[in-house]
Design a protein around this motif. Structure first.
Motif, PDB file in Angstrom:
ATOM      1  N   LEU A  45       0.829  -1.205   0.000  1.00  0.00           N
ATOM      2  CA  LEU A  45       0.000   0.000   0.000  1.00  0.00           C
ATOM      3  C   LEU A  45       0.864   1.256   0.000  1.00  0.00           C
ATOM      4  CD1 LEU A  45      -3.010   0.852   0.166  1.00  0.00           C
ATOM      5  CD2 LEU A  45      -2.735   0.962   2.642  1.00  0.00           C
ATOM      6  N   GLU A  81      -8.334   7.477   1.173  1.00  0.00           N
ATOM      7  CA  GLU A  81      -8.497   6.070   0.760  1.00  0.00           C
ATOM      8  C   GLU A  81      -7.383   5.206   1.365  1.00  0.00           C
ATOM      9  OE1 GLU A  81      -8.933   3.468  -3.358  1.00  0.00           O
ATOM     10  OE2 GLU A  81      -7.768   5.324  -3.342  1.00  0.00           O
ATOM     11  N   VAL A  82      -6.138   5.691   1.290  1.00  0.00           N
ATOM     12  CA  VAL A  82      -5.016   4.937   1.842  1.00  0.00           C
ATOM     13  C   VAL A  82      -5.184   4.772   3.350  1.00  0.00           C
ATOM     14  CG1 VAL A  82      -2.524   5.030   2.279  1.00  0.00           C
ATOM     15  CG2 VAL A  82      -3.425   5.591   0.012  1.00  0.00           C
ATOM     16  N   VAL A 117      -7.887   2.111   4.076  1.00  0.00           N
ATOM     17  CA  VAL A 117      -7.408   0.749   3.790  1.00  0.00           C
ATOM     18  C   VAL A 117      -6.401   0.314   4.844  1.00  0.00           C
ATOM     19  CG1 VAL A 117      -6.115  -0.673   2.141  1.00  0.00           C
ATOM     20  CG2 VAL A 117      -7.859   0.934   1.322  1.00  0.00           C
ATOM     21  N   PHE A 120      -8.127  -0.551   7.986  1.00  0.00           N
ATOM     22  CA  PHE A 120      -8.803  -1.849   7.834  1.00  0.00           C
ATOM     23  C   PHE A 120      -7.815  -2.999   8.030  1.00  0.00           C
ATOM     24  CE2 PHE A 120      -9.842  -5.385   4.962  1.00  0.00           C
ATOM     25  CZ  PHE A 120     -11.035  -5.818   5.546  1.00  0.00           C
ATOM     26  N   LEU A 121      -6.635  -2.890   7.392  1.00  0.00           N
ATOM     27  CA  LEU A 121      -5.641  -3.962   7.504  1.00  0.00           C
ATOM     28  C   LEU A 121      -5.126  -4.086   8.935  1.00  0.00           C
ATOM     29  CD1 LEU A 121      -3.601  -3.350   4.209  1.00  0.00           C
ATOM     30  CD2 LEU A 121      -5.234  -5.190   4.671  1.00  0.00           C
TER      31      LEU A 121
END
Length: 490
Positions: A31, A455-456, A459, A462-463
Motif C-alpha cells: 500500500l 483512501e489509503v 485501507v 482496515f488492515l
C-alpha cells in the motif's frame, strides 16, 4: 492426545499467527509503495534509498517540513476563520417607488397649560424646577399646601386632556398634493403625547411615487406659544423624528428641532443595513438579533413590534417603578401613575440614574435588530414671512407668523437606496480556495489528493484492525489450548 501432538499443535498456531502478521505487513508495504508511485503528492515518490541514503533522507525531511508548514498554515487559517471577522459591502439600488417613513412630531412644550387644572400654580412649579429657573429661584417646598395640585392622582387620560391636539397643531396637511387628514395618529412617546404620520394604524402604508418637495408630506403648524409651559427647552418649535413604522422613536435623544417662524424642507434618502447574527459581532462587541426570523418571540409587553429602544423604554419603566413604586405618566402599564410630586422627588433621579448608567442598560438585554433602516437627512430653512407676505397677512389679521407658525415639507430626494451588508470575511468559497491554494503551494496537492490519502488511510486502518482482531483471536485460542493441554515440559 500425546504430548508430542500437543507441541506440534501449539507450533502450528504460532506459525499461523506469524503468517497473518507477515501477510498484513506485506499488504501495508504494498500500500505504501503504491502510494509513493502513483500519488499526485509532490516529494513522496522521491523518498527512497535506491539512489543514495542522503537522497532519501533529504526528500523525506523536505516533505516533512512542507507538511509542518501546511499544518501551521491551516492552524493560522482556522484561527482566522473562528474569529468570525466580517467585511462591509455597500451598493446602491434604485426603486421605482418607495414606502414613505413614519414622521413623529412633538410640540416643544409637551403640555398645553390652558388645559391643566390650577394652571398658574403648575406653571410656577415648572418655572422653578426646570433648567434656568433653578438658577433664579430658591428651593421649592412641594409639601407646601400651595402646591397641593402636585399631589393629585392622575390617570392615563391626563396626557390626552393636556396635549396640543393634532387638529389644532396641524391646520393644513397633505401628501403628494392630496388632503391627508386621516394619516395622523396620537402617539405616547418618551417626552409626552405626540403625533405620528403614516404610523402602524395607517394600513396599507403610504407610498411615495415621485421625488421632490412637491411630492411628499406638507404641513402647516400652529404652535400656540401662549399656552406653552416652562420646559427644559427654552426654544419654540417642533421636535421631529423620521423612522420606520415599526420602530419606537427616541424623541428625547434622536430627534431634530424645527424652529418657529420658518419654512423648513427635509429631504431624505433611505439606508438599509443588514448585519450578521451570532456568532458574528455586528456592533463593536455586541451581537444583533434576527427579529424577522420565524422563531423570534417578541419579549415586550406593550409594543407589538420589537425595537431596541422600545425594549429600553420598558426596562426603564420597570427600573423607575422599582425605585419609586409608581409608573411615569409617559410609560405604558397598569401600575399606579406617579403624581407630579413623585416625579419631582423620585422619578427624575431614577430616570437620570438609568440614563447615565451603561451597566444598568446592558442588564436590560435589549439587542439591536440585525436589520436596521436609517434615513440620511438634509435640512434647509428660511424665515417666514417674507416682506411681501407680511404685508398681505397684516391685512388678514395674522400678526404672529414669525412666532407661532411653521411650514414643513418631508420628501425623498432620490429613490436610490444605499444597501449596507455585513458579510463574513471568510466564506465557504474562500475556504475551498485557500485550502486548495495552501496544499498546492506546499505539497503540489489538490482536493483529489486528499481523497487519495483518505483512501489509503481507510485501507491501512482496515488492515491494521484486521490484523489486531486475528491476533486477539489467536491469543484466545492459544490460551484455551494451554489450559486444556498443559505444557509437557512443566
Amino acid at each position: 492426545m500425546k504430548v508430542a501432538d500437543v507441541g506440534r499443535l501449539a507450533e502450528t498456531g504460532k506459525d499461523q499467527e506469524e503468517s497473518v502478521t507477515s501477510s498484513s505487513d506485506t499488504l501495508l508495504g504494498d500500500l505504501w509503495a503504491d502510494l509513493k508511485s502513483n500519488t499526485s503528492l509532490h516529494g513522496l515518490s522521491r523518498i527512497s534509498t535506491k539512489k543514495t541514503v542522503f537522497h532519501g533522507v533529504f526528500w523525506g525531511a523536505m516533505t516533512l517540513f512542507m507538511v509542518l508548514l501546511l499544518i501551521g498554515a491551516f492552524v493560522a487559517y482556522g484561527l482566522d476563520y473562528f474569529s468570525y471577522e466580517t467585511l462591509i459591502n455597500i451598493k446602491l439600488t434604485r426603486q421605482a417607488e418607495m414606502t414613505f417613513p413614519s414622521v413623529t412630531i412633538c410640540n416643544v412644550s409637551p403640555i398645553n397649560i390652558s388645559r391643566v387644572n390650577q394652571s398658574e400654580i403648575l406653571n410656577m412649579y415648572y418655572l422653578k424646577t426646570h433648567i434656568y429657573g433653578r438658577f433664579f429661584h430658591s428651593f421649592i417646598n412641594i409639601s407646601d399646601p400651595f402646591y397641593a395640585v402636585l399631589h393629585e392622582n392622575r390617570t392615563d387620560s391626563w396626557l390626552n386632556e393636556t396635549k396640543f391636539s393634532k387638529e389644532m397643531l396641524f391646520y393644513h396637511k397633505e401628501f403628494e398634493g392630496q388632503p391627508c387628514s386621516n394619516c395622523f395618529e396620537d402617539r405616547r412617546t418618551d417626552i409626552g403625547m405626540c403625533t405620528t404620520f403614516n404610523g402602524l394604524s395607517n394600513n396599507p402604508p403610504l407610498v411615495s411615487k415621485l421625488i421632490g418637495s412637491q411630492n411628499g408630506l406638507s404641513i402647516f403648524v400652529f404652535l400656540d406659544q401662549n399656552n406653552y409651559i416652562y420646559g427644559e427647552n427654552l426654544g419654540a418649535g417642533l421636535l421631529v423624528a423620521i423612522h420606520e413604522r415599526d420602530e419606537e422613536p427616541n424623541m428625547a435623544d434622536n430627534s431634530f428641532l424645527v424652529s418657529a417662524g420658518t419654512v423648513t424642507y427635509v429631504p431624505f434618502r433611505r439606508i438599509d443595513s443588514t448585519f450578521l447574527p451570532y456568532p458574528y459581532k455586528a456592533f463593536g462587541d455586541d451581537y444583533c438579533t434576527e427579529t424577522s426570523a420565524p422563531d423570534f418571540q417578541n419579549p415586550l409587553k406593550h409594543y407589538k413590534q420589537y425595537s431596541s429602544y422600545a425594549c429600553i423604554r420598558e426596562c426603564r419603566a420597570r427600573f423607575i417603578y422599582k425605585r419609586c413604586q409608581c409608573r411615569h405618566i409617559n410609560d405604558f402599564g397598569n401600575e399606579t401613575i406617579c403624581t407630579i410630586a413623585q416625579e419631582h422627588t423620585c422619578v427624575r433621579k431614577a430616570k437620570e440614574k438609568f440614563d447615565s448608567s451603561l451597566s444598568i442598560k446592558n442588564n436590560c438585554k435589549c439587542p439591536l435588530s440585525c436589520h436596521q433602516v436609517a434615513y440620511d437627512l438634509d435640512f434647509s430653512s428660511a424665515k417666514i414671512p417674507s416682506t411681501k407676505y407680511e404685508e398681505y397677512f397684516s391685512t388678514q389679521n395674522l400678526q404672529d407668523l414669525s412666532t407661532n407658525h411653521i411650514e414643513l415639507r418631508f420628501f425623498y430626494h432620490t429613490f436610490f437606496v444605499e444597501n449596507v451588508q455585513q458579510v463574513p470575511k471568510i466564506d465557504l468559497t474562500s475556504v475551498l480556495g485557500n485550502v486548495g491554494g495552501y496544499m498546492g503551494i506546499f505539497l503540489g496537492a489538490s482536493l483529489l489528493t486528499l481523497m487519495e490519502l483518505l483512501e489509503v488511510f481507510m485501507v491501512a486502518m482496515f488492515l491494521i484492525s484486521k490484523r489486531l482482531i486475528r491476533k486477539v483471536k489467536g491469543n484466545v485460542i492459544s490460551s484455551e489450548k494451554n489450559s486444556r493441554f498443559p505444557d509437557p515440559k512443566t
